[in-house]
Design an enzyme around this catalytic site. Structure first.
Site, mmCIF file in Angstrom:
data_model
loop_
_atom_site.group_PDB
_atom_site.id
_atom_site.type_symbol
_atom_site.label_atom_id
_atom_site.label_comp_id
_atom_site.label_asym_id
_atom_site.label_seq_id
_atom_site.Cartn_x
_atom_site.Cartn_y
_atom_site.Cartn_z
ATOM 1 N N ARG A 28 8.454 -6.653 7.071
ATOM 2 C CA ARG A 28 9.592 -6.468 7.967
ATOM 3 C C ARG A 28 10.247 -7.776 8.378
ATOM 4 O O ARG A 28 10.545 -7.999 9.554
ATOM 5 C CB ARG A 28 9.141 -5.758 9.245
ATOM 6 C CG ARG A 28 8.575 -4.402 8.994
ATOM 7 C CD ARG A 28 8.180 -3.694 10.247
ATOM 8 N NE ARG A 28 8.350 -2.255 10.094
ATOM 9 C CZ ARG A 28 8.175 -1.372 11.046
ATOM 10 N NH1 ARG A 28 7.826 -1.757 12.238
ATOM 11 N NH2 ARG A 28 8.359 -0.103 10.829
ATOM 12 N N HIS B 1 0.831 -1.208 0.000
ATOM 13 C CA HIS B 1 0.000 0.000 0.000
ATOM 14 C C HIS B 1 0.866 1.260 0.000
ATOM 15 O O HIS B 1 0.697 2.141 -0.836
ATOM 16 C CB HIS B 1 -0.921 -0.020 1.224
ATOM 17 C CG HIS B 1 -1.495 1.315 1.582
ATOM 18 N ND1 HIS B 1 -2.506 1.901 0.861
ATOM 19 C CD2 HIS B 1 -1.187 2.182 2.576
ATOM 20 C CE1 HIS B 1 -2.789 3.083 1.398
ATOM 21 N NE2 HIS B 1 -2.000 3.275 2.431
#
Lengths: 558, 172
Positions: A443, A379
């Protein structure tokens, strides 16, 4: 005559800011490529998986905080100077905020890069959100604080210019570019209060060892008080470009000056009380406040939808001046062969796609499906990574010639660059969104697990990885093209009296049609503060009342 | 102030769309019971040995409780207990309440492919209730960066049919 001839002092400081921005962009972009190759397993030997997190911290900080802040400072120096027709009041002050921001940036960068030196105690692999109790070296937090303090001074500099101008022009409307700059900075003041309190009151004393425990929820909440508004701090300068420059690049004029002002007011009011939408999945925050944040978040769709209308209407007006006809055929008459226009327009198209995935993120019980998955970076590589970054790159093709007095070189390369970025981001971002639907986390150095496999909802996992890696490579090539064109033009471009057409025509519906109340800065700031107090006073009071550092978790150095 | 009639129409459409988006969430809450994590309770992350997290695992709920089983999960660098060394095992067709916390740093608790997904924050207890209709083994992973070996923090959640569920394995 162009900007550098009329305002040489402003041109110099704007260029200094752009230079830092582009260096940060180069390093942060290179880190991004290595991450894409590492994560997908295409190249796991460039760095170790532990170093991945140092690199990810560098990528986030250098791009999301350093590239953006310095570019925005340069852009606003340009916009305020030209729209008020005056250089900064005191150049020593202007250079002091630049140096404070730069010193802060260097401190934080040293702390991050220390993570690549074996045995170094200077490390900051805490990512750009730096959630405690994971602890970075104090240099990192002090550097971050200086960057923010410098940006506050920059804002003060622009207010100072405005007040000096106001004395000489008591009855005029605030020129639109200055208006947008001031409202962006007001929003920045409101939201950075959170991160400044977090860093100065909690994290710096804790990282210096003056306290030995920390309550993880309080700094996290203060971070997100700032952490969503910061995305509007990146986005509003892109809107500044789309409202005040893009219509001209399309061959026309801005459709409505008043609508631009209203949009910036709505962002000032609503940007900060939305922070909990990054904490939908957090224990410790009541559902009612999450709902309030969701409603304000979705209301923020309104100014973006208004922007879509005004910008598209301005582009249609421009295309029709160029002989465009019909409902859609006019699109073909837009200057798609001009790099500055093409980049801004492609950035706008990708922002629409990013808006759709943002609606999913905002809806709190749907968000849980994608929370902390790779959907989320999918996004924001559309929003900050394209809508903002590609707009900044594209408008540099138009601004750098004005700031240097030199013509753009390598125009073909400059033209290919935004299209290549668009293609690379299409591949990378769609794959990241789909990877998120399969549950692949963000991550993470190695999203490969021994106890289970992911199942893709559309396509296959290997095809998703393939698209992320190819997309990352194309984006890097595009970035190299950009840096090469800018470097060449800046230092080797042909000197010209008028390197670009820098005249900006007045809006179709100008400020004379905008109600005076839109320029009432005090009123809108008070309203913004009131909405922030509703969102934050009770939850923060609850977190503080059981002790500033309690319930306390022990410190975990990275 | 002059607003073009097309623009008035567009503003109207935008506001209706925003109202619909908010309504979908409200309907999700009220009709489909799609909840999010709220504020349950705080714990002292340095004194978890005095809580049920000292002996984590699946427990039978207290009599009169609104759920059938309570699951206590300790998330720490870089494992879930239970979850990593042995799967979290729960039965189908039962109301199960999870309680998750951390003694060290932030973690995420994500049951892959489901909407069981929460932050794990030292000092806070993440609590949510769910039920499973069919037996299946799910992947479990940490989706918040928690340190240099974050990427190895994983496990499994095993749902077995109610008839095969062995209550002797429960934490007493």
């Amino acid at each position: 005559m162009t900007f550098i001839d009329n305002y040489p002092k402003s041109a110099k400081i704007a260029k200094a800011n752009f230079l830092v921005a582009f260096i940060a962009l180069a390093i942060g972009g290179l880190f991004g490529l290595i991450q894409a190759l590492h994560r997908t397993g295409w190249a796991r030997n460039i760095i170790s998986s532990a170093e991945y997190y140092t690199m990810l911290t560098g990528h986030g900080v250098l791009l999301a905080l350093v590239f953006t802040t310095f570019f925005i400072a340069g852009l606003f120096v340009w916009g305020v100077t030209r729209s008020l027709d005056r250089e900064p009041e005191n150049m020593a002050f202007s250079w002091s905020w630049f140096w404070i921001m730069l010193i802060g940036t260097l401190m934080a960068t040293v702390a991050i890069l220390g993570g690549f030196v074996e045995g170094s105690s200077i490390r900051a692999a805490v990512l750009y959100t730096f959630y405690p109790p994971m602890q970075a070296h104090p240099l990192f937090y002090i550097g971050a604080a200086l960057l923010i303090i410098g940006s506050w001074m920059a804002g003060a500099d622009w207010f100072r210019s405005y007040l000096a101008w106001r004395k000489e022009h008591p009855d005029e409307r605030i020129p639109l570019q200055t208006y947008m700059t001031l409202f962006t900075m007001l929003m920045w003041y409101v939201c950075t209060v959170g991160v400044a309190l977090e860093v100065v009151v909690l994290l710096i004393p804790w990282s210096l060892g003056w306290v030995n425990q920390i309550d993880p929820l309080l700094p996290r909440t203060l971070f997100w008080y700032f952490g969503h508004a910061v995305v509007y701090f990146w986005l509003l300068p892109a809107y500044f470009v789309w409202y005040s420059i893009l219509p001209k690049l399309s061959g026309g004029r801005l459709f409505s000056d008043s609508m631009a002002r209203i949009v910036f007011i709505i962002f000032l009011i609503l940007s900060t009380p939305v922070g909990y939408h990054h904490q939908y999945a957090d224990p410790g925050i009541t559902v009612g406040f999450k709902f309030y944040a969701m409603a304000t978040t979705l209301l923020l769709l309104l100014p973006s939808l208004l922007t879509l209308f005004t910008v598209v209407a301005s582009m249609e007006h421009g295309a029709k001046q160029r002989g465009g006809k019909g409902y859609f055929a006019w699109l073909g008459k837009l200057p798609w062969g001009e790099p500055a226009f093409a980049g801004c327009a492609l950035a706008g198209i990708m922002f629409a796609a990013g808006g759709f995935s943002g609606i999913i993120n905002a809806a709190m019980n749907i968000n849980i499906l994608v929370h902390n998955t790779i959907w989320v970076p999918g996004h924001f590589h559309l929003t900050v990574g394209t809508a903002v970054a590609l707009t900044f790159m594209a408008i540099s093709y138009w601004l750098v010639p004005q700031l240097t007095g030199r013509k753009l070189k390598n125009k073909t390369l400059a033209l290919i660059q935004p299209y290549l970025w668009f293609l690379g981001m299409t591949l990378m971002s769609n794959a990241m969104h789909r990877g998120g639907l399969a549950g692949i986390p963000r991550r993470t150095a190695e999203p490969n697990y021994s106890q289970f496999d992911f199942e893709a909802v559309f396509g296959t996992i290997s095809e998703i990885k393939w698209q992320i890696a190819i997309g990352g490579i194309l984006l890097t090539v595009s970035l190299v093209f950009f840096l090469w064109v800018i470097f060449n033009s800046w230092f080797r471009g042909e000197r010209a009296d008028k390197p670009v057409d820098d005249f900006i025509p007045a809006a179709l519906s100008g400020p004379e049609h905008a109600p005076k109340i839109l320029d009432n800065i005090k009123l809108w700031v008070l309203l913004a503060i009131a909405l922030v107090l509703i969102a934050y006073s009770v939850p923060l009071a609850e977190m503080v009342m059981d002790g500033l550092f309690s319930p306390g978790a022990p410190t975990i150095p990275v | 102030m002059h607003i073009h009639r097309f623009e008035r129409f567009w503003i109207g459409v935008s506001l209706v769309a925003i109202a619909i988006f908010i309504a979908t969430v409200v309907i999700g809450f009220s009709v489909y019971d799609l909840r999010v994590i709220g504020a349950e309770k705080t714990v002292d992350p340095q004194n978890l040995q005095e809580t049920k997290f000292a002996d984590p695992g699946v427990r039978k709920a207290e009599p009169g409780s609104e759920v059938d089983y309570e699951v206590y999960v300790m998330s720490r660098q870089f494992m879930f207990n239970p979850g990593t060394a042995e799967p979290i095992t729960v039965p189908t067709d039962a109301k199960i309440r999870f309680h998750i916390t951390s003694p060290d740093v932030l973690h995420g608790f994500e049951v892959v492919g489901t909407n069981l997904n929460t932050m794990v924050i030292p000092g806070q207890v993440a609590t949510f209730t769910t039920r499973f209709d069919t037996p299946k083994t799910y992947g479990l992973l940490c989706n918040e960066y928690c340190g240099a070996a974050h990427h190895v923090m994983e496990g499994r959640l095993k749902v077995v049919s109610k008839s095969q569920f062995n209550e002797k394995q429960l934490v007493q």
